[in-house]
Scaffold this motif. Structure first.
Motif, PDB file in Angstrom:
ATOM      1  N   ILE A   1       7.159   2.896  -6.952  1.00 10.89           N
ATOM      2  CA  ILE A   1       6.405   4.138  -7.128  1.00 10.89           C
ATOM      3  C   ILE A   1       4.901   3.902  -7.010  1.00 10.89           C
ATOM      4  CG2 ILE A   1       5.838   5.938  -8.804  1.00 10.89           C
ATOM      5  CD1 ILE A   1       8.789   5.711  -9.760  1.00 10.89           C
ATOM      6  N   SER A   2       4.382   2.862  -7.648  1.00 13.08           N
ATOM      7  CA  SER A   2       2.935   2.608  -7.608  1.00 13.08           C
ATOM      8  C   SER A   2       2.449   2.309  -6.185  1.00 13.08           C
ATOM      9  CB  SER A   2       2.573   1.452  -8.541  1.00 13.08           C
ATOM     10  OG  SER A   2       3.236   0.269  -8.156  1.00 13.08           O
ATOM     11  N   THR A   3       3.234   1.601  -5.406  1.00 11.79           N
ATOM     12  CA  THR A   3       2.871   1.294  -4.025  1.00 11.79           C
ATOM     13  C   THR A   3       2.872   2.553  -3.164  1.00 11.79           C
ATOM     14  OG1 THR A   3       3.837  -0.897  -4.270  1.00 11.79           O
ATOM     15  CG2 THR A   3       3.441  -0.141  -2.025  1.00 11.79           C
ATOM     16  N   ILE A   4       3.860   3.396  -3.351  1.00 15.87           N
ATOM     17  CA  ILE A   4       3.952   4.650  -2.594  1.00 15.87           C
ATOM     18  C   ILE A   4       2.760   5.547  -2.895  1.00 15.87           C
ATOM     19  CG2 ILE A   4       5.289   6.797  -2.403  1.00 15.87           C
ATOM     20  CD1 ILE A   4       7.801   4.991  -2.664  1.00 15.87           C
ATOM     21  N   GLU A   5       2.356   5.629  -4.153  1.00 14.89           N
ATOM     22  CA  GLU A   5       1.196   6.450  -4.513  1.00 14.89           C
ATOM     23  C   GLU A   5      -0.088   5.902  -3.890  1.00 14.89           C
ATOM     24  OE1 GLU A   5       1.292   6.961  -8.763  1.00 14.89           O
ATOM     25  OE2 GLU A   5       2.916   8.427  -8.616  1.00 14.89           O
ATOM     26  N   LYS A   6      -0.245   4.582  -3.845  1.00 17.30           N
ATOM     27  CA  LYS A   6      -1.416   3.986  -3.192  1.00 17.30           C
ATOM     28  C   LYS A   6      -1.404   4.298  -1.698  1.00 17.30           C
ATOM     29  CE  LYS A   6      -1.993   0.170  -6.385  1.00 17.30           C
ATOM     30  NZ  LYS A   6      -1.853  -1.286  -6.574  1.00 17.30           N
ATOM     31  N   ASP A   7      -0.241   4.146  -1.065  1.00 12.76           N
ATOM     32  CA  ASP A   7      -0.137   4.465   0.364  1.00 12.76           C
ATOM     33  C   ASP A   7      -0.493   5.923   0.629  1.00 12.76           C
ATOM     34  OD1 ASP A   7       0.669   1.879   0.919  1.00 12.76           O
ATOM     35  OD2 ASP A   7       2.798   2.380   1.098  1.00 12.76           O
ATOM     36  N   TRP A   8      -0.041   6.822  -0.233  1.00 10.48           N
ATOM     37  CA  TRP A   8      -0.339   8.244  -0.094  1.00 10.48           C
ATOM     38  C   TRP A   8      -1.852   8.469  -0.157  1.00 10.48           C
ATOM     39  CZ3 TRP A   8       1.305  12.743   1.482  1.00 10.48           C
ATOM     40  CH2 TRP A   8       0.672  13.911   1.034  1.00 10.48           C
ATOM     41  N   ASN A   9      -2.513   7.864  -1.126  1.00 10.08           N
ATOM     42  CA  ASN A   9      -3.961   8.045  -1.276  1.00 10.08           C
ATOM     43  C   ASN A   9      -4.728   7.500  -0.071  1.00 10.08           C
ATOM     44  OD1 ASN A   9      -3.910   9.422  -3.740  1.00 10.08           O
ATOM     45  ND2 ASN A   9      -3.658   7.504  -4.857  1.00 10.08           N
ATOM     46  N   TYR A  10      -4.278   6.381   0.491  1.00  8.64           N
ATOM     47  CA  TYR A  10      -4.908   5.864   1.706  1.00  8.64           C
ATOM     48  C   TYR A  10      -4.722   6.827   2.877  1.00  8.64           C
ATOM     49  CZ  TYR A  10      -5.586   1.342  -0.581  1.00  8.64           C
ATOM     50  OH  TYR A  10      -5.974   0.338  -1.426  1.00  8.64           O
ATOM     51  N   CYS A  11      -3.544   7.402   2.995  1.00 11.20           N
ATOM     52  CA  CYS A  11      -3.283   8.368   4.075  1.00 11.20           C
ATOM     53  C   CYS A  11      -4.154   9.606   3.938  1.00 11.20           C
ATOM     54  CB  CYS A  11      -1.819   8.765   4.095  1.00 11.20           C
ATOM     55  SG  CYS A  11      -0.754   7.501   4.793  1.00 11.20           S
ATOM     56  N   LEU A  12      -4.379  10.052   2.718  1.00 12.25           N
ATOM     57  CA  LEU A  12      -5.206  11.237   2.511  1.00 12.25           C
ATOM     58  C   LEU A  12      -6.634  11.027   2.999  1.00 12.25           C
ATOM     59  CD1 LEU A  12      -4.107  12.625  -0.960  1.00 12.25           C
ATOM     60  CD2 LEU A  12      -3.500  13.458   1.322  1.00 12.25           C
ATOM     61  N   ARG A  13      -7.117   9.801   2.939  1.00 12.37           N
ATOM     62  CA  ARG A  13      -8.469   9.505   3.438  1.00 12.37           C
ATOM     63  C   ARG A  13      -8.582   9.768   4.940  1.00 12.37           C
ATOM     64  NH1 ARG A  13      -9.665   3.671   0.621  1.00 12.37           N
ATOM     65  NH2 ARG A  13      -9.473   4.377  -1.541  1.00 12.37           N
ATOM     66  N   LEU A  14      -7.479   9.589   5.655  1.00  7.27           N
ATOM     67  CA  LEU A  14      -7.481   9.764   7.111  1.00  7.27           C
ATOM     68  C   LEU A  14      -7.015  11.150   7.550  1.00  7.27           C
ATOM     69  CD1 LEU A  14      -5.825   6.339   7.999  1.00  7.27           C
ATOM     70  CD2 LEU A  14      -8.256   6.922   8.125  1.00  7.27           C
ATOM     71  N   ALA A  15      -6.399  11.878   6.651  1.00  8.48           N
ATOM     72  CA  ALA A  15      -5.789  13.163   7.006  1.00  8.48           C
ATOM     73  C   ALA A  15      -6.840  14.239   7.257  1.00  8.48           C
ATOM     74  CB  ALA A  15      -4.848  13.612   5.895  1.00  8.48           C
ATOM     75  N   LYS A  16      -6.549  15.063   8.221  1.00  7.18           N
ATOM     76  CA  LYS A  16      -7.359  16.240   8.542  1.00  7.18           C
ATOM     77  C   LYS A  16      -6.484  17.472   8.330  1.00  7.18           C
ATOM     78  CE  LYS A  16     -10.677  13.748  10.498  1.00  7.18           C
ATOM     79  NZ  LYS A  16     -11.392  12.967   9.566  1.00  7.18           N
TER      80      LYS A  16
END
Length: 85
Positions: free
Chosen positions: A7-22
């Motif tokens: 779960i903690s890894t998935i949440e980190k991956d999500w936050n990294y993706c949000l930085r790139l998302a438009k």
């Protein structure tokens, strides 16, 4: 997103993706489990989906071939999750 399964890894991956998302970005994440409550306490994106479901359009998509990952004898039913902003 298909990195680590905790779960903690998935949440980190999500936050990294949000930085790139438009606007109108589509993010696909796997490891959403629908029939193994014990498994979702440690693995999968179920908890993340609960946290963010009001902010994003979310679709749960079935996977036809299921992997043999289990914490007990029950096979988890796994799905893909499609997030759109």
């Amino acid at each position: 997103i298909d990195g680590g399964h905790r779960i903690s890894t998935i949440e980190k991956d999500w936050n990294y993706c949000l930085r790139l998302a438009k606007k109108k970005t589509i993010i696909i994440m796997d490891d959403y489990y629908s029939n193994n409550k014990k498994l979702v306490n440690y693995y999968g994106c179920n908890n993340l989906v609960k946290k963010i479901k009001k902010r994003y359009k979310i679709s749960i998509l079935p996977i036809t071939q299921q992997p043999p990952l289990t914490l007990d004898s029950k096979e988890p039913k796994q799905h893909l999750v499609l997030f759109t902003s």
